[in-house]
Design a protein around this motif. Structure first.
Motif, PDB file in Angstrom:
ATOM      1  N   MET A 110      44.227  34.453   7.680  1.00  0.00           N
ATOM      2  CA  MET A 110      44.839  35.665   8.225  1.00  0.00           C
ATOM      3  C   MET A 110      43.798  36.576   8.865  1.00  0.00           C
ATOM      4  O   MET A 110      44.091  37.275   9.840  1.00  0.00           O
ATOM      5  CB  MET A 110      45.585  36.413   7.126  1.00  0.00           C
ATOM      6  N   CYS A 111      42.584  36.568   8.339  1.00  0.00           N
ATOM      7  CA  CYS A 111      41.509  37.346   8.956  1.00  0.00           C
ATOM      8  C   CYS A 111      41.224  36.810  10.358  1.00  0.00           C
ATOM      9  O   CYS A 111      41.061  37.590  11.310  1.00  0.00           O
ATOM     10  CB  CYS A 111      40.260  37.300   8.078  1.00  0.00           C
ATOM     11  N   HIS A 112      41.185  35.479  10.513  1.00  0.00           N
ATOM     12  CA  HIS A 112      41.059  34.891  11.856  1.00  0.00           C
ATOM     13  C   HIS A 112      42.219  35.363  12.739  1.00  0.00           C
ATOM     14  O   HIS A 112      42.016  35.717  13.909  1.00  0.00           O
ATOM     15  CB  HIS A 112      41.082  33.364  11.779  1.00  0.00           C
ATOM     16  N   TYR A 113      43.421  35.339  12.183  1.00  0.00           N
ATOM     17  CA  TYR A 113      44.611  35.734  12.954  1.00  0.00           C
ATOM     18  C   TYR A 113      44.502  37.178  13.429  1.00  0.00           C
ATOM     19  O   TYR A 113      44.775  37.479  14.603  1.00  0.00           O
ATOM     20  CB  TYR A 113      45.858  35.549  12.094  1.00  0.00           C
ATOM     21  N   PHE A 114      44.084  38.078  12.560  1.00  0.00           N
ATOM     22  CA  PHE A 114      43.978  39.483  12.940  1.00  0.00           C
ATOM     23  C   PHE A 114      42.880  39.705  13.981  1.00  0.00           C
ATOM     24  O   PHE A 114      42.914  40.685  14.730  1.00  0.00           O
ATOM     25  CB  PHE A 114      43.722  40.359  11.716  1.00  0.00           C
ATOM     26  N   MET A 115      41.910  38.777  14.022  1.00  0.00           N
ATOM     27  CA  MET A 115      40.859  38.868  15.045  1.00  0.00           C
ATOM     28  C   MET A 115      41.267  38.159  16.328  1.00  0.00           C
ATOM     29  O   MET A 115      40.462  38.050  17.264  1.00  0.00           O
ATOM     30  CB  MET A 115      39.549  38.276  14.503  1.00  0.00           C
ATOM     31  N   SER A 116      42.483  37.645  16.388  1.00  0.00           N
ATOM     32  CA  SER A 116      43.047  37.023  17.577  1.00  0.00           C
ATOM     33  C   SER A 116      42.182  35.852  18.057  1.00  0.00           C
ATOM     34  O   SER A 116      42.020  34.883  17.335  1.00  0.00           O
ATOM     35  CB  SER A 116      43.211  38.080  18.681  1.00  0.00           C
ATOM     36  N   THR A 117      41.597  35.955  19.247  1.00  0.00           N
ATOM     37  CA  THR A 117      40.782  34.856  19.774  1.00  0.00           C
ATOM     38  C   THR A 117      39.395  34.801  19.141  1.00  0.00           C
ATOM     39  O   THR A 117      38.647  33.862  19.382  1.00  0.00           O
ATOM     40  CB  THR A 117      40.633  34.978  21.298  1.00  0.00           C
ATOM     41  N   GLY A 118      39.042  35.804  18.354  1.00  0.00           N
ATOM     42  CA  GLY A 118      37.782  35.766  17.614  1.00  0.00           C
ATOM     43  C   GLY A 118      36.586  36.253  18.418  1.00  0.00           C
ATOM     44  O   GLY A 118      36.689  36.627  19.586  1.00  0.00           O
ATOM     45  N   ILE A 119      35.424  36.241  17.779  1.00  0.00           N
ATOM     46  CA  ILE A 119      34.171  36.656  18.416  1.00  0.00           C
ATOM     47  C   ILE A 119      33.857  35.733  19.589  1.00  0.00           C
ATOM     48  O   ILE A 119      33.928  34.508  19.464  1.00  0.00           O
ATOM     49  CB  ILE A 119      33.029  36.672  17.377  1.00  0.00           C
ATOM     50  N   LYS A 120      33.502  36.300  20.721  1.00  0.00           N
ATOM     51  CA  LYS A 120      33.368  35.531  21.963  1.00  0.00           C
ATOM     52  C   LYS A 120      32.180  34.578  21.969  1.00  0.00           C
ATOM     53  O   LYS A 120      32.279  33.438  22.421  1.00  0.00           O
ATOM     54  CB  LYS A 120      33.266  36.491  23.148  1.00  0.00           C
ATOM     55  N   ASN A 121      31.035  35.039  21.510  1.00  0.00           N
ATOM     56  CA  ASN A 121      29.813  34.237  21.574  1.00  0.00           C
ATOM     57  C   ASN A 121      29.807  33.207  20.444  1.00  0.00           C
ATOM     58  O   ASN A 121      29.815  33.558  19.263  1.00  0.00           O
ATOM     59  CB  ASN A 121      28.593  35.168  21.445  1.00  0.00           C
ATOM     60  N   ASP A 122      29.767  31.919  20.803  1.00  0.00           N
ATOM     61  CA  ASP A 122      29.800  30.852  19.796  1.00  0.00           C
ATOM     62  C   ASP A 122      28.637  30.962  18.809  1.00  0.00           C
ATOM     63  O   ASP A 122      28.769  30.588  17.646  1.00  0.00           O
ATOM     64  CB  ASP A 122      29.762  29.477  20.466  1.00  0.00           C
ATOM     65  N   ASN A 165      36.708  41.781  21.145  1.00  0.00           N
ATOM     66  CA  ASN A 165      36.628  42.263  22.528  1.00  0.00           C
ATOM     67  C   ASN A 165      35.223  42.669  22.947  1.00  0.00           C
ATOM     68  O   ASN A 165      35.046  43.376  23.928  1.00  0.00           O
ATOM     69  CB  ASN A 165      37.572  43.465  22.688  1.00  0.00           C
ATOM     70  N   ILE A 166      34.224  42.179  22.205  1.00  0.00           N
ATOM     71  CA  ILE A 166      32.838  42.584  22.473  1.00  0.00           C
ATOM     72  C   ILE A 166      32.032  41.400  23.014  1.00  0.00           C
ATOM     73  O   ILE A 166      32.067  40.309  22.438  1.00  0.00           O
ATOM     74  CB  ILE A 166      32.179  43.125  21.193  1.00  0.00           C
ATOM     75  N   GLU A 167      31.329  41.615  24.103  1.00  0.00           N
ATOM     76  CA  GLU A 167      30.394  40.625  24.645  1.00  0.00           C
ATOM     77  C   GLU A 167      29.001  40.983  24.131  1.00  0.00           C
ATOM     78  O   GLU A 167      28.506  42.083  24.394  1.00  0.00           O
ATOM     79  CB  GLU A 167      30.404  40.656  26.170  1.00  0.00           C
ATOM     80  N   ALA A 168      28.352  40.078  23.397  1.00  0.00           N
ATOM     81  CA  ALA A 168      27.020  40.361  22.851  1.00  0.00           C
ATOM     82  C   ALA A 168      26.252  39.059  22.684  1.00  0.00           C
ATOM     83  O   ALA A 168      26.831  38.007  22.406  1.00  0.00           O
ATOM     84  CB  ALA A 168      27.135  41.083  21.511  1.00  0.00           C
ATOM     85  N   SER A 169      24.937  39.139  22.831  1.00  0.00           N
ATOM     86  CA  SER A 169      24.092  37.943  22.744  1.00  0.00           C
ATOM     87  C   SER A 169      23.452  37.766  21.369  1.00  0.00           C
ATOM     88  O   SER A 169      23.012  36.678  21.021  1.00  0.00           O
ATOM     89  CB  SER A 169      22.990  38.001  23.810  1.00  0.00           C
TER      90      SER A 169
END
Length: 218
Positions: free
Chosen positions: A91-103, A185-189
């Protein structure tokens, strides 16, 4: 496997199919947890979320964001601690939708989902959470964390150790869960940049707690 979907009794637009003997008890455990997590994450609607058991693809719990689908892998409907442990993570994954962008930073998402399991088990009686919670956290090996290092997404021992450090921060600031979806929704390296941008997006009441998280990564 045939999954016959049924709507949760008290959660509109959220469906389940458990394929267990104790279907009503399984539903009740899931429903209570979903409502509890909905309160902390500040999300009241579920857009056709489906929770199915067991997983016919792999014998593990999984979340698929593309079709709002959670698979659990519980053998019957009476293992309350196992249901909560698995569902709180997914459910935590679900609430984060598509999840953190950077693999390379996905390990932090997995850590938060691991933390979710421990956090929501700790709200339950000792007999429910002790097997999945205290023992795992007490015996975890300490590691040296760095804000510039990329870690393995699926290193459970590493993620559980970080979750152990995060747990008291979230227990002291439980409303911090409402900020977690913003990470998607954050882009970070690097983790340092991710946390810094997250803190900027957070409401003023949560900035101090996120700073405490930043202090974990030296």
């Amino acid at each position: 496997m045939n999954f016959e979907l049924k709507e949760f009794t008290n959660i509109p637009n959220c469906y389940h199919s458990f394929n267990v003997v104790n279907d009503s008890q399984f539903e009740n455990t899931c429903e209570n947890l979903i409502k509890e997590m909905s309160f902390f994450f500040k999300q009241a609607s579920f857009e056709g979320l489906k929770i199915l058991n067991p997983n016919p693809i792999e014998k593990i719990p999984q979340y698929f964001s593309s079709n709002n689908l959670i698979y659990l892998n519980v053998r019957d409907g009476i293992r309350e601690s196992q249901i909560i442990y698995q569902l709180a993570h997914e459910m935590c994954h679900y609430f984060m939708s598509t999840g953190i962008k950077n693999d390379e930073l996905k390990y932090f998402e997995e850590t938060l989902c691991d933390l979710s399991s421990h956090f929501f088990l700790r709200n339950k009686p000792q007999k429910i959470h002790k097997v999945y919670d205290d023992e795992a956290l007490m015996n975890i090996t300490e590691i040296d964390l760095s804000s510039s290092t990329s870690y393995d997404r699926y290193n459970r021992e590493q993620n559980t150790y970080i979750a152990k450090l995060l747990l008291p921060i979230f227990e002291k600031n439980p409303s911090l869960w409402s900020e977690v979806p913003k990470l998607a929704n954050i882009e970070a390296s690097t983790i340092g940049k991710l946390l810094d941008l997250w803190k900027n997006k957070a409401t003023s009441e949560h900035k101090k707690a996120i700073q405490e998280i930043q202090n974990i990564f030296k």
